[in-house]
Design an enzyme around this catalytic site. Sequence first.
Site, short mmCIF file in Angstrom:
data_model
loop_
_atom_site.label_atom_id
_atom_site.label_comp_id
_atom_site.label_asym_id
_atom_site.label_seq_id
_atom_site.Cartn_x
_atom_site.Cartn_y
_atom_site.Cartn_z
CB SER A 104 -1.15 0.01 1.24
OG SER A 104 -1.96 -0.64 0.87
N GLY A 340 2.84 -0.76 3.98
CA GLY A 340 2.41 -1.68 2.97
C GLY A 340 2.67 -3.07 3.37
#
Length: 386
Positions: A104, A340
């Site tokens: 992410s 992420g």
Amino acid sequence: MPVRPFPALVTSALALTLTALPLAGTASARPATGTCSAAAIEAADPHGPDVEALCAALKGLPDHDATAALIRVGGRGDWHGVAGVRDVRSGAPALEDARFRAGSTTKIVTAALVLQLAAEGRISLDGTVQRYLPGLLTEDFAPVTVRQLLNFTSGLQPGASLGDDVDTAYERRFETLTPEEVVATSVAKGPDPEHAPGEFQRYGNIHYTVLGLLIEKVTGDSYAHQAAVRIFRPLGMRYTSFPAGPDPRIHGPHNRGYDWIDGRLVDVTEWNMSDRFAAGDLITTTADLERLLVALFRGRVVPEPQLKEMFTVPDVDGATMGAGLERFELNGKVIWGKTGSRPGYHTVVAATRDLSRTVVYSVSSTDAKGDGLAIAQRFAFPAFNR
């Protein structure tokens, strides 16, 4: 919903399943030369990063929680460290310049592209999805603005995925779920029944999946190519890219990623991530992410006033995210960053607004999709100890 397998790789790819992880004593930690020697710790700048704590985080890798860690700390006092193994079978040392799935943190790139287009007058942040992507949302939806997508207040519900956890998704790791299919399943659920757009912040991939489609519609180009020509090439991010469609491989030098599945350590490096698209499909290096972080905060990627959107948290209860960046406090410091995670890999980019301290890491976590807080506390928090 139809899914399309990647047959050439489905038939040939075999998971490397191990019954046990090598103990730290059999594959010892290998920090970057000199960075964790007693002399280096003694000589560390007292106003710089907490080198002793960072070295302690690397000590003993690989272990049950991670097989490798790559850490870069910058600002007032630079420090790099690498420990662990490239793969558990050979025990070869981890590569400091390894490429990895950044999950992410891709959203930083997507937000920057949208804000660049806003700065050019090609979109308005107050413009709506209904205007830029007519027909995407049904008449059941109230107007959803670009800004609400950026700050996760759009009210869109999560779209489909190929599994809610690594254990179930692993068997479907070579299937393809397109962004359009993901969005269609979100739309089919209807608007958030409890909150109108702008009223509630709910972090999720769906907001940035729609933004990826918006970028493609407005530019008439692919999202990946726009990221390359607008951000990666100008910043010299030579080792950053997106997979070609459903390609499940990480091309170039990389450390293998592993996850515990049914009590066994399984190689999860090869995985088709196309369903993550503009929300989480990035492949990069720690040096490239550091370059992006510094350039972004210095205004070299997104001009003012659009850059302010990344550091503006909407005025709704519980909100912590701006456009692609999250605000949190640690040891009295305000930190802006993004995490992420993809199976086998956990990533952090974070910095103070004045860049007096930055940290980027990639950890080959064996539970990357679990609670990432423990990983961040171990490998990132020491950078902000002082």
